[in-house]
Design an enzyme around this catalytic site. Structure first.
Site, PDB file in Angstrom:
ATOM      1  N   GLU A   7     -16.717  50.277  22.955  1.00 43.98           N
ATOM      2  CA  GLU A   7     -17.666  49.951  21.883  1.00 43.98           C
ATOM      3  C   GLU A   7     -17.240  48.706  21.116  1.00 43.98           C
ATOM      4  O   GLU A   7     -18.069  47.923  20.697  1.00 43.98           O
ATOM      5  CB  GLU A   7     -17.791  51.134  20.913  1.00 43.98           C
ATOM      6  CG  GLU A   7     -18.778  50.878  19.790  1.00 43.98           C
ATOM      7  CD  GLU A   7     -19.261  52.157  19.123  1.00 43.98           C
ATOM      8  OE1 GLU A   7     -19.594  52.083  17.939  1.00 43.98           O
ATOM      9  OE2 GLU A   7     -19.323  53.210  19.780  1.00 43.98           O
ATOM     10  N   LYS A   8     -15.910  48.548  20.946  1.00 46.53           N
ATOM     11  CA  LYS A   8     -15.384  47.440  20.145  1.00 46.53           C
ATOM     12  C   LYS A   8     -14.160  46.864  20.839  1.00 46.53           C
ATOM     13  O   LYS A   8     -13.509  47.533  21.642  1.00 46.53           O
ATOM     14  CB  LYS A   8     -14.973  47.942  18.750  1.00 46.53           C
ATOM     15  CG  LYS A   8     -16.131  48.477  17.923  1.00 46.53           C
ATOM     16  CD  LYS A   8     -15.583  49.161  16.686  1.00 46.53           C
ATOM     17  CE  LYS A   8     -16.689  49.907  15.963  1.00 46.53           C
ATOM     18  NZ  LYS A   8     -16.170  50.856  14.988  1.00 46.53           N
ATOM     19  N   ASP A 103     -17.783  54.931  21.280  1.00 45.80           N
ATOM     20  CA  ASP A 103     -17.181  55.890  20.348  1.00 45.80           C
ATOM     21  C   ASP A 103     -17.721  57.293  20.629  1.00 45.80           C
ATOM     22  O   ASP A 103     -18.851  57.447  21.106  1.00 45.80           O
ATOM     23  CB  ASP A 103     -17.491  55.493  18.902  1.00 45.80           C
ATOM     24  CG  ASP A 103     -16.594  54.345  18.411  1.00 45.80           C
ATOM     25  OD1 ASP A 103     -15.618  54.019  19.110  1.00 45.80           O
ATOM     26  OD2 ASP A 103     -16.873  53.797  17.333  1.00 45.80           O
ATOM     27  N   ASP A 105     -19.532  59.689  19.580  1.00 40.80           N
ATOM     28  CA  ASP A 105     -20.613  60.254  18.780  1.00 40.80           C
ATOM     29  C   ASP A 105     -21.946  59.778  19.343  1.00 40.80           C
ATOM     30  O   ASP A 105     -21.996  59.056  20.333  1.00 40.80           O
ATOM     31  CB  ASP A 105     -20.465  59.883  17.298  1.00 40.80           C
ATOM     32  CG  ASP A 105     -20.460  58.379  17.046  1.00 40.80           C
ATOM     33  OD1 ASP A 105     -20.809  57.612  17.969  1.00 40.80           O
ATOM     34  OD2 ASP A 105     -20.113  57.963  15.932  1.00 40.80           O
ATOM     35  N   TYR A 328     -10.415  59.455  15.275  1.00 37.41           N
ATOM     36  CA  TYR A 328     -11.747  58.865  15.069  1.00 37.41           C
ATOM     37  C   TYR A 328     -12.373  59.348  13.754  1.00 37.41           C
ATOM     38  O   TYR A 328     -12.520  60.552  13.532  1.00 37.41           O
ATOM     39  CB  TYR A 328     -12.649  59.236  16.249  1.00 37.41           C
ATOM     40  CG  TYR A 328     -14.036  58.667  16.149  1.00 37.41           C
ATOM     41  CD1 TYR A 328     -14.251  57.298  16.249  1.00 37.41           C
ATOM     42  CD2 TYR A 328     -15.134  59.488  15.923  1.00 37.41           C
ATOM     43  CE1 TYR A 328     -15.527  56.764  16.137  1.00 37.41           C
ATOM     44  CE2 TYR A 328     -16.415  58.967  15.827  1.00 37.41           C
ATOM     45  CZ  TYR A 328     -16.596  57.608  15.928  1.00 37.41           C
ATOM     46  OH  TYR A 328     -17.863  57.083  15.815  1.00 37.41           O
ATOM     47  N   ARG A 330     -15.512  58.711  12.163  1.00 44.01           N
ATOM     48  CA  ARG A 330     -16.947  58.948  11.904  1.00 44.01           C
ATOM     49  C   ARG A 330     -17.379  60.299  12.463  1.00 44.01           C
ATOM     50  O   ARG A 330     -18.420  60.432  13.091  1.00 44.01           O
ATOM     51  CB  ARG A 330     -17.779  57.819  12.514  1.00 44.01           C
ATOM     52  CG  ARG A 330     -17.540  56.475  11.853  1.00 44.01           C
ATOM     53  CD  ARG A 330     -18.261  55.361  12.572  1.00 44.01           C
ATOM     54  NE  ARG A 330     -17.993  54.063  11.962  1.00 44.01           N
ATOM     55  CZ  ARG A 330     -18.890  53.351  11.298  1.00 44.01           C
ATOM     56  NH1 ARG A 330     -20.112  53.788  11.152  1.00 44.01           N
ATOM     57  NH2 ARG A 330     -18.567  52.180  10.774  1.00 44.01           N
TER      58      ARG A 330
END
Length: 642
Positions: A7-8, A103, A105, A328, A330
């Site tokens: 994701e990043k 991520d 989610d 993580y 979030r």
């Protein structure tokens, strides 16, 4: 080659570190020693197309264009990250296997899935795509995750739920914002009246609370205490319990409104014997509070340190990505997988030797204890936020980073302390025909509470009433005198960061529809763990909320907007129901169509209502944010002049 899409960049680097060396770093990707490649998105590198991408005429905001509902939804690359999308496109053509490493989610699932779909990856590659779930960026944890890769198709419902949310927000926000901004202009409001599926009910909560406070009128009410003499010159107080016959003199919360009635009770019980009807003794136990999800952490950080939700989220991202000290952040889950329990001894041992406030507590922790936090059945794509095995010893943390980290540490360590146990005693008395009660709590085992000794936000303390003497039912007691306590009803309190977040997460308390209220669980809320902080900040940025110290209140523009909108837009009922459906989509108990079709019908009705109503409540109110189309015109004029 196998292509990992993170994701990043920070997650991409962590994955590459766990893969064979030597590594070759290229622009936008890392080639590993076995020929596999790790690349990354930079957050969302695609975004929903603007209305004028569907039709040029939508550049102009007009009521007769509404509602705008795309027949075929379009995404477009973000300008700043187009080059990275080009890198991913090239690598997708070269690879034979894709590993989705967004991520853990819903948003992380959609973020990579939508890139795969946008770039028209072959059906064969999509069907064989794998999913890598990483919640801890430290090397040992990433290596463990690499051994637990799953088929990506298992996570499609998460992606569909996030897609439905994204499109719903676009439809609702674009259409109603345009409708009310246009109508607001007719009464002289020269600004954007931003309406959102989630943000507007949140604003409605604040406006309604402000109105309740403004309209509140304090009323006196009365308590009666009996001062009791017990054997061995001991004394205690008992409180009057009004009978059924007193109901006409009580309010809906059972408070006595008649002073004469209370005075009569005081006179009647003075210098009268008190007969013991019952003595109940009960040992009560409180287990440790669960580890944090993001919202519960934000609430405690607001109570303990006055931190706003956005700051807590930013600090958590730093502790996760930069320092690698927490898992993580979030997360909406407060439970842990059973497999994690085997690592507890190592984590607690690290904390015991770390230079932190809770190192002594870590030395006392009993890692053989297994709290209810470890429960595979309650863990989804991600688990609760806990410390990683990495020590903070050689890490320089800012004061706010240290505060948040230590909150997470304390909540985790609490899982390895015994229950808080106390003895609850309740005495029921009859005095001059009236019922009275006295109660007291005595701590027997402090347990996990010893970690929370100075915690301002601890709501789990049993009420410390008084100390009761040792009593027997045969004892003769005596009421020396009655005491009348005159009190005033108190208005509700203005929202703070902590209480507004709590309201968003436990939204069923504010839902008006009784049927819906019973359907919604305490965990169903407005927005998601990842979006709540942003929603609150957005309302400040758009000039609808303001702060007075720690208090959050609506601005005149915020109040005017809520007054102008129909109730269905300003109360949480509709949005809470939608959020519940989105959760059901993620759990495969509902589908995309069952969510979107009713939403589109509702939207059409809301646009018709907006078109027939001029918002007089906004007349004379100064705008803080100008409409986008007017801003573009002004920029063009500026360019022409220069």
């Amino acid at each position: 080659m196998k292509l990992y899409i993170a994701e990043k960049p920070s997650l991409g680097r962590a994955i590459a570190e766990a893969l064979p060396k030597p590594h070759k770093k290229h622009q936008g990707y890392i080639e590993t020693g076995n020929g596999d490649v790790v690349t990354w998105c930079i957050g969302h590198i695609l975004e929903q197309a603007e209305p004028d991408n569907y039709n040029e005429k939508y550049k102009k905001w007009q009521l007769d264009h509404l509602p705008i509902i795309p027949e075929r939804w379009q995404l477009k690359p973000k300008t700043k990250t187009k080059s990275q999308l080009t890198v991913i496109r090239k690598l997708l053509k070269q690879c034979h296997q894709i590993v989705h490493a967004g991520d853990p989610d819903r948003e992380g699932q959609l973020l990579v899935d939508e890139v795969i779909n946008f770039l028209n990856v072959s059906t064969h590659k999509r069907e064989n795509m794998q999913r890598l779930l990483i919640s801890d960026l430290n090397l040992p944890a990433v290596k463990r995750s690499l051994t637990q890769i799953q088929p990506n198709k298992r996570f499609v419902p998460l992606s569909v739920s996030a897609l439905a949310r994204s499109r719903a927000d676009w439809l609702y926000g674009i259409n109603l914002t345009r409708a009310y901004t246009i109508q607001g202009g007719k009464v002289g409001y020269k600004g954007v009246l931003s309406v959102g599926r989630v943000q507007t009910p949140v604003l409605g909560l604040v406006v309604n609370r402000d109105n309740e406070i403004t309209q509140f009128s304090a009323k006196p009410f009365y308590d009666v205490l009996a001062h009791i003499d017990a054997p061995q010159q001991q004394t205690f107080c008992a409180k009057w319990q009004p009978s059924e016959a007193c109901k006409p003199y009580l309010d809906e919360e059972g408070r006595v409104l008649s002073k004469k009635l209370a005075e009569n009770v005081v006179a009647r019980i003075t210098q009268q014997p008190a007969i013991i009807d019952d003595i109940k003794k009960q040992q009560k136990k409180q287990n440790a509070p669960l580890p944090y999800n993001l919202s519960s952490l934000q609430i405690d950080a607001a109570k303990q340190y006055g931190m706003n939700a956005k700051l807590v989220l930013d600090v958590c991202q730093s502790l996760y990505e930069k320092h690698k000290l927490i898992t993580y952040p979030r997360s909406d889950c407060q439970y842990l997988p059973n497999a994690q329990f085997s690592m507890a001894k190592s984590v607690v041992g690290m904390l015991a030797s770390a230079p932190i406030a809770y190192s002594d507590a870590a030395k006392k922790a009993d890692t053989s204890l297994k709290s209810k936090a470890w429960n595979d059945a309650k863990v989804g794509a991600h688990h609760a936020i806990i410390p990683t095995q990495k020590s903070p010893a050689n890490t320089t943390l800012s004061p706010v980073e240290k505060n948040v980290y230590q909150l997470i540490v304390r909540q985790y360590l609490a899982q390895f302390f015994p229950a808080f146990i106390y003895q609850h005693t309740q005495v029921s008395l009859t005095i001059a025909g009236g019922a009275f009660k006295a109660s007291a709590n005595v701590t027997e085992q402090l347990g996990w509470k010893q970690l929370f000794a100075n915690n301002k936000g601890d709501k789990q303390k049993p009420e410390q009433t008084q100390t009761l003497p040792v009593l027997n039912k045969t004892d003769t007691l005596y009421c020396t005198h009655g005491e009348l306590l005159e009190k005033q009803t108190q208005p509700p309190k203005h929202f703070t960061d902590a209480t507004l977040l709590a309201a968003m997460t436990g939204i069923n308390r504010f839902v008006k529809d009784a049927t819906l209220k019973s359907i919604l669980k305490d965990t169903d809320g407005l927005g998601t763990e990842a979006t709540r902080a942003g929603i609150i900040e957005l309302l400040f940025k758009r000039g609808f909320l303001q702060r007075q110290g720690k208090l959050i209140m609506a601005t005149p523009a915020g109040k005017g907007l809520i007054e102008a909108l129909p109730d269905v837009c300003t109360t949480p009922d509709m949005t809470a129901k939608w959020e519940a459906t989105l959760n059901n989509i993620a759990e495969q108990q509902a589908n995309y169509t069952s969510f979107m079709q009713p939403l589109e019908k509702t939207l059409i009705a809301l646009i018709e209502k907006a078109s027939s109503h001029v918002p007089a409540s906004l007349k004379g109110i100064k705008a803080t944010v100008k409409p986008a189309y007017k801003q573009r015109k002004r920029r063009k004029k500026t360019v022409a002049k220069s």
